[in-house]
Design a protein around this motif. Structure first.
Motif, PDB file in Angstrom:
ATOM      1  N   PRO A  46      98.516-104.606 -71.329  1.00 16.79           N
ATOM      2  CA  PRO A  46      99.038-105.261 -69.951  1.00 16.79           C
ATOM      3  C   PRO A  46      99.212-106.504 -69.897  1.00 16.79           C
ATOM      4  O   PRO A  46     100.707-106.913 -69.225  1.00 16.79           O
ATOM      5  CB  PRO A  46      98.049-104.641 -68.935  1.00 16.79           C
ATOM      6  N   TRP A  47      98.525-107.417 -70.384  1.00 18.58           N
ATOM      7  CA  TRP A  47      98.904-108.935 -70.584  1.00 18.58           C
ATOM      8  C   TRP A  47      99.838-109.166 -71.377  1.00 18.58           C
ATOM      9  O   TRP A  47     100.874-110.050 -71.051  1.00 18.58           O
ATOM     10  CB  TRP A  47      97.569-109.770 -70.824  1.00 18.58           C
ATOM     11  N   PHE A  77      97.020-104.303 -65.808  1.00 17.21           N
ATOM     12  CA  PHE A  77      95.550-103.698 -66.327  1.00 17.21           C
ATOM     13  C   PHE A  77      95.175-102.539 -65.482  1.00 17.21           C
ATOM     14  O   PHE A  77      94.674-101.256 -66.049  1.00 17.21           O
ATOM     15  CB  PHE A  77      94.609-104.799 -66.544  1.00 17.21           C
ATOM     16  N   ARG A  78      95.042-103.037 -64.076  1.00 20.12           N
ATOM     17  CA  ARG A  78      94.484-102.020 -63.119  1.00 20.12           C
ATOM     18  C   ARG A  78      95.359-100.744 -63.189  1.00 20.12           C
ATOM     19  O   ARG A  78      94.988 -99.429 -63.286  1.00 20.12           O
ATOM     20  CB  ARG A  78      94.560-102.224 -61.726  1.00 20.12           C
ATOM     21  N   LYS A  82      94.466 -96.492 -64.653  1.00 18.69           N
ATOM     22  CA  LYS A  82      94.694 -95.376 -63.831  1.00 18.69           C
ATOM     23  C   LYS A  82      95.952 -94.503 -64.849  1.00 18.69           C
ATOM     24  O   LYS A  82      95.629 -93.332 -64.920  1.00 18.69           O
ATOM     25  CB  LYS A  82      95.418 -95.551 -62.375  1.00 18.69           C
ATOM     26  N   ALA A  83      96.746 -94.950 -65.477  1.00 17.72           N
ATOM     27  CA  ALA A  83      97.715 -94.270 -66.102  1.00 17.72           C
ATOM     28  C   ALA A  83      97.143 -93.534 -67.246  1.00 17.72           C
ATOM     29  O   ALA A  83      97.547 -92.109 -67.528  1.00 17.72           O
ATOM     30  CB  ALA A  83      98.846 -95.164 -66.627  1.00 17.72           C
ATOM     31  N   VAL A  84      96.400 -94.195 -67.904  1.00 20.01           N
ATOM     32  CA  VAL A  84      95.748 -93.743 -69.149  1.00 20.01           C
ATOM     33  C   VAL A  84      94.811 -92.229 -68.910  1.00 20.01           C
ATOM     34  O   VAL A  84      94.560 -91.499 -69.334  1.00 20.01           O
ATOM     35  CB  VAL A  84      94.753 -94.686 -70.025  1.00 20.01           C
ATOM     36  N   GLY A 310     100.919-101.424 -56.128  1.00 16.36           N
ATOM     37  CA  GLY A 310     100.295-101.566 -57.496  1.00 16.36           C
ATOM     38  C   GLY A 310     101.175-100.947 -58.755  1.00 16.36           C
ATOM     39  O   GLY A 310     102.079-100.523 -58.529  1.00 16.36           O
ATOM     40  N   ALA A 311     100.666-101.162 -59.739  1.00 16.98           N
ATOM     41  CA  ALA A 311     101.388-100.924 -61.193  1.00 16.98           C
ATOM     42  C   ALA A 311     101.066 -99.750 -61.860  1.00 16.98           C
ATOM     43  O   ALA A 311     101.359 -99.521 -62.827  1.00 16.98           O
ATOM     44  CB  ALA A 311     101.133-102.035 -62.230  1.00 16.98           C
ATOM     45  N   ALA A 312     100.115 -98.858 -61.229  1.00 20.26           N
ATOM     46  CA  ALA A 312      99.680 -97.457 -61.858  1.00 20.26           C
ATOM     47  C   ALA A 312     100.822 -96.745 -62.488  1.00 20.26           C
ATOM     48  O   ALA A 312     100.945 -96.413 -63.675  1.00 20.26           O
ATOM     49  CB  ALA A 312      99.218 -96.627 -60.860  1.00 20.26           C
ATOM     50  N   MET A 313     102.152 -96.474 -61.529  1.00 21.58           N
ATOM     51  CA  MET A 313     103.102 -95.638 -62.040  1.00 21.58           C
ATOM     52  C   MET A 313     104.046 -96.490 -63.265  1.00 21.58           C
ATOM     53  O   MET A 313     104.767 -95.833 -63.780  1.00 21.58           O
ATOM     54  CB  MET A 313     103.773 -95.210 -60.876  1.00 21.58           C
ATOM     55  N   GLU A 314     103.986 -97.741 -63.046  1.00 24.61           N
ATOM     56  CA  GLU A 314     104.702 -98.719 -63.891  1.00 24.61           C
ATOM     57  C   GLU A 314     104.398 -98.306 -65.218  1.00 24.61           C
ATOM     58  O   GLU A 314     105.021 -98.076 -66.172  1.00 24.61           O
ATOM     59  CB  GLU A 314     104.484-100.096 -63.625  1.00 24.61           C
ATOM     60  N   ASP A 315     102.922 -98.105 -65.515  1.00 23.30           N
ATOM     61  CA  ASP A 315     102.319 -97.865 -66.750  1.00 23.30           C
ATOM     62  C   ASP A 315     102.575 -96.305 -67.230  1.00 23.30           C
ATOM     63  O   ASP A 315     102.390 -96.036 -68.416  1.00 23.30           O
ATOM     64  CB  ASP A 315     100.941 -98.434 -66.849  1.00 23.30           C
TER      65      ASP A 315
END
Length: 325
Positions: A46-47, A77-78, A82-84, A310-315
């Motif tokens: 993520p970074w 990263f958060r 969640k995505a994984v 947040g970025a959950a669905m981004e990942d």
């Protein structure tokens, strides 16, 4: 929409885009990112992604000003965790069904897998658009996505059903419906985006492109890709106070041929280390061959209300390879 655009086009001033990144600079960012991602067994990804996006945005210029990406590795990263977990759960349940069900019932595992992915994709598209637009800005003005998840599901489920019933023929109309929903809900200050392409036109591009690609033993593929790119870019409209502006892509089949063949050779002969250079070449070709026929008042943009999603669905969209923005 086309008539409205033409009626307001008299005052258009073409504004060009420019990408000013360098392969050596991106390589300097990517190399340590690759090493850290491998050493941390993927945890640093993520970074690494955030650093790459910040660089690519920062090197993209429009009307003399650069874009900015404000996402951080920490929030990604958060979302990544969640995505994984979500994708891992789907895969785990699918494997369990295959192991535990009788041989004649194992189609249930396949059915579960496809249904689960089908339900996740609209959520991933929606989440990616909400997150990526909220973290993107130009001259301090942030983009915003105002779409509705229920509407996205309605369009997606209808499209899947009609695509299955028509044995795939409806797919171009399905893709256009999704594009219209996405573009129609993007805001940039007091500017509204929309998409006025039609499924019939996209169907024609795919039909001609695939036929000629086969007949020319693959040579026409590059012209096919350039026509697809032009379709998706040239049908984007921007509206501000009743005045319309249109994006235009000036890519060509010959240009795509040189770009794609060059990128493949770079990546193959450098054993993958030339990927940053290939990325820069692609960005330069696409962005430097784009312009906006502009009726916009760029000096009087209004800031949109910030979005804290947040970025959950981004990942999730990243894992499923749903590259939308």
């Amino acid at each position: 929409m086309e008539e409205i655009y033409q009626a307001s086009s008299a005052a258009e001033v073409p504004q060009t885009f420019a990408f000013k990144g360098k392969g050596s600079e991106l390589f300097g960012i990517q190399l340590p990112n690759w090493v850290l991602t491998v050493v941390t067994l993927g945890i640093y990804y993520p970074w690494a992604k955030a650093e790459k996006l910040k660089y690519l945005y920062q090197k993209t210029e429009f009307a003399g000003s650069r874009f900015k990406f404000h996402g951080t590795g920490k929030e990604m990263f958060r979302g990544f965790i969640k995505a994984v977990f979500l994708i891992g759960l789907i895969i785990g349940v699918t494997i369990a069904l295959f192991v535990k069900l009788p041989e004649e019932s194992k189609f249930m595992g396949t059915l579960f897998l496809y249904l689960s992915i089908g339900l996740v994709i609209p959520m991933a598209i929606f989440g990616q658009m909400r997150y990526r637009t909220s973290r993107s800005s130009w001259r301090g003005i942030h983009f915003k996505y105002t779409g509705d998840l229920k509407t996205m599901y309605t369009i997606f489920l209808k499209g899947i059903l009609l695509t299955l019933v028509t044995l795939g023929l409806y797919l171009p109309w399905f893709m256009v419906d999704i594009r219209k929903e996405i573009m129609g809900n993007i805001r940039f200050g007091n500017i509204r985006f929309s998409f006025d392409g039609e499924g019939g036109e996209l169907f024609g591009i795919h039909f001609k492109g695939r036929m000629l690609t086969m007949l020319t033993l693959g040579i026409y593929f590059f012209w096919y890709q350039s026509e697809l790119h032009q379709f998706y870019v040239n049908n984007i409209l921007l509206e501000q106070d009743g005045k319309y502006s249109r994006l235009e892509a000036n890519v060509t089949g010959k240009g795509y041929l040189k770009l794609l063949v060059g990128n493949v050779l770079i990546i193959v002969f450098t054993l993958g280390l030339g990927t940053p250079l290939a990325t820069i070449r692609s960005m330069k070709y696409v962005i430097n061959n784009s312009e906006l026929f502009c009726n916009l008042d760029l000096e009087n943009l209004e800031q949109a209300e910030p979005d804290t999603i947040g970025a959950a669905m981004e990942d999730v969209s990243d894992i499923l390879n749903l590259d939308l923005v």
